[in-house]
Motif scaffolding. Structure first.
Motif, mmCIF file in Angstrom:
data_model
loop_
_atom_site.group_PDB
_atom_site.id
_atom_site.type_symbol
_atom_site.label_atom_id
_atom_site.label_comp_id
_atom_site.label_asym_id
_atom_site.label_seq_id
_atom_site.Cartn_x
_atom_site.Cartn_y
_atom_site.Cartn_z
ATOM 1 N N UNK A 75 0.826 -1.207 0.000
ATOM 2 C CA UNK A 75 0.000 0.000 0.000
ATOM 3 C C UNK A 75 0.865 1.264 0.000
ATOM 4 N N UNK A 76 0.558 2.173 -0.911
ATOM 5 C CA UNK A 76 1.258 3.457 -0.919
ATOM 6 C C UNK A 76 0.502 4.483 -0.064
ATOM 7 N N UNK A 77 1.128 5.598 0.189
ATOM 8 C CA UNK A 77 0.427 6.694 0.843
ATOM 9 C C UNK A 77 -0.607 7.269 -0.116
ATOM 10 N N UNK A 78 -1.639 7.891 0.445
ATOM 11 C CA UNK A 78 -2.614 8.588 -0.383
ATOM 12 C C UNK A 78 -3.843 7.802 -0.758
ATOM 13 N N UNK A 79 -3.893 6.506 -0.395
ATOM 14 C CA UNK A 79 -5.094 5.710 -0.646
ATOM 15 C C UNK A 79 -5.614 5.197 0.688
ATOM 16 N N UNK A 80 -6.919 5.006 0.783
ATOM 17 C CA UNK A 80 -7.503 4.587 2.047
ATOM 18 C C UNK A 80 -7.854 3.105 2.023
ATOM 19 N N UNK A 81 -7.840 2.504 3.202
ATOM 20 C CA UNK A 81 -8.127 1.075 3.337
ATOM 21 C C UNK A 81 -9.633 0.863 3.425
ATOM 22 N N UNK A 82 -10.281 0.943 2.286
ATOM 23 C CA UNK A 82 -11.730 0.780 2.216
ATOM 24 C C UNK A 82 -12.078 0.155 0.879
ATOM 25 N N UNK A 83 -13.318 -0.342 0.767
ATOM 26 C CA UNK A 83 -13.750 -0.945 -0.491
ATOM 27 C C UNK A 83 -14.330 0.093 -1.439
ATOM 28 N N UNK A 85 -15.351 4.642 -1.663
ATOM 29 C CA UNK A 85 -15.427 5.961 -1.050
ATOM 30 C C UNK A 85 -15.787 6.968 -2.131
ATOM 31 N N UNK A 86 -16.641 7.907 -1.786
ATOM 32 C CA UNK A 86 -17.113 8.887 -2.774
ATOM 33 C C UNK A 86 -16.040 9.906 -3.148
ATOM 34 N N UNK A 87 -15.089 10.151 -2.221
ATOM 35 C CA UNK A 87 -14.106 11.216 -2.457
ATOM 36 C C UNK A 87 -12.670 10.722 -2.592
ATOM 37 N N UNK A 88 -12.339 9.684 -1.829
ATOM 38 C CA UNK A 88 -10.955 9.239 -1.774
ATOM 39 C C UNK A 88 -10.708 8.026 -2.679
ATOM 40 N N UNK A 89 -9.467 7.881 -3.108
ATOM 41 C CA UNK A 89 -9.051 6.693 -3.839
ATOM 42 C C UNK A 89 -8.857 5.567 -2.833
#
Length: 249
Positions: A75-83, A85-89
């Motif tokens: 995992x790189x910075x800047x992405x979230x640990x989710x399946x 999200x409306x705003x985030x990668x």
């Protein structure tokens, strides 16, 4: 579905799960003669098949069905640990469509600005086993910390640290890799830390509790699963047979 339980499933569901297309697309492809089962051309994709025993061929290529997928992501910075999200990668946005078709999810989470090992799977039982508080699965992190991490911190972490909300952490194993003095008496420390729980922002809050600040954080191990350091940031691969055995699969 496993052959021990529900032995058959719809052909279009099987192929859809494998990323070969939507149900509507597969209906058209079946009518065009793209799909065979045991050598017979199947025009009706609603036909039930046994993935454990039937020979399924799509456009001339054998289809090897599997129920679960196990993916190691750096995992790189800047992405979230989710399946989603409306705003985030999200970490799923890093996967190719055939893998997203399995509907995997991250086992646990890493903060948006944290790098390192993240396991993605659709095996809910495994996720429960790895995340259950009763299991105390160890997680190893490497970090760069503003401040002089010393023997006193090692002792404190081994006893448990009181976080900002009053929670006292389980004993943690802190190792100092280096400590360099910067300008005007400030220090930068490089450390590794093994914790057995996963409270919100736990590593950062543990160092905050002893007057220091984490400026870089990377998870390198979860249980017996180690990050493949040859895997570039943002890249992923399926677990090897040895890695699957290490996590009990």
């Amino acid at each position: 579905m496993s052959s021990k339980g529900r032995t058959t499933m719809r052909l279009d569901k099987l192929l859809g799960n494998m990323g070969f297309g939507t149900r509507a697309e597969l209906k058209k492809l079946a009518k065009a003669g793209w799909i065979t089962v045991n050598g017979e051309t199947i025009k009706d994709p609603g036909k039930h098949v046994d993935p454990a025993s039937d020979t399924i061929v799509f456009d001339g290529e054998p289809v090897l069905y599997r129920e679960f997928v196990y993916i190691m992501l750096h995992k790189p910075q800047g992405v979230i640990s989710a399946t989603e999200d409306m705003r985030e990668r999200t970490v799923l946005d890093l996967l190719d469509p055939p893998y997203r078709a399995f509907e995997p999810f991250p086992v646990g989470r890493l903060d948006k600005d944290t790098e390192g090992l993240l396991l993605l799977t659709n095996d809910g039982k495994l996720a429960h086993e790895l995340l259950s508080p009763k299991k105390h699965v160890p997680k190893t992190y490497e970090a760069i910390v503003e401040g002089r991490v010393d023997e006193q911190d090692i002792v404190q972490f081994a006893r448990g640290v009181t976080l900002d909300d009053g929670y006292v952490t389980m004993p943690a194993e802190l190792t100092i890799q280096s400590c360099e003095e910067q300008a005007e008496g400030s220090f930068i420390s490089r450390i590794s830390l093994i914790i057995q729980e996963g409270k919100f922002h736990q590593v950062k809050r543990m160092f905050q509790a002893v007057g220091k600040k984490v400026v870089y954080l990377k998870r390198v191990r979860m249980g017996d699963l180690r990050l493949d350091e040859s895997l570039p940031l943002g890249a992923y691969r399926e677990l090897t047979a040895e890695e699957l055995a290490a996590i009990g699969r």
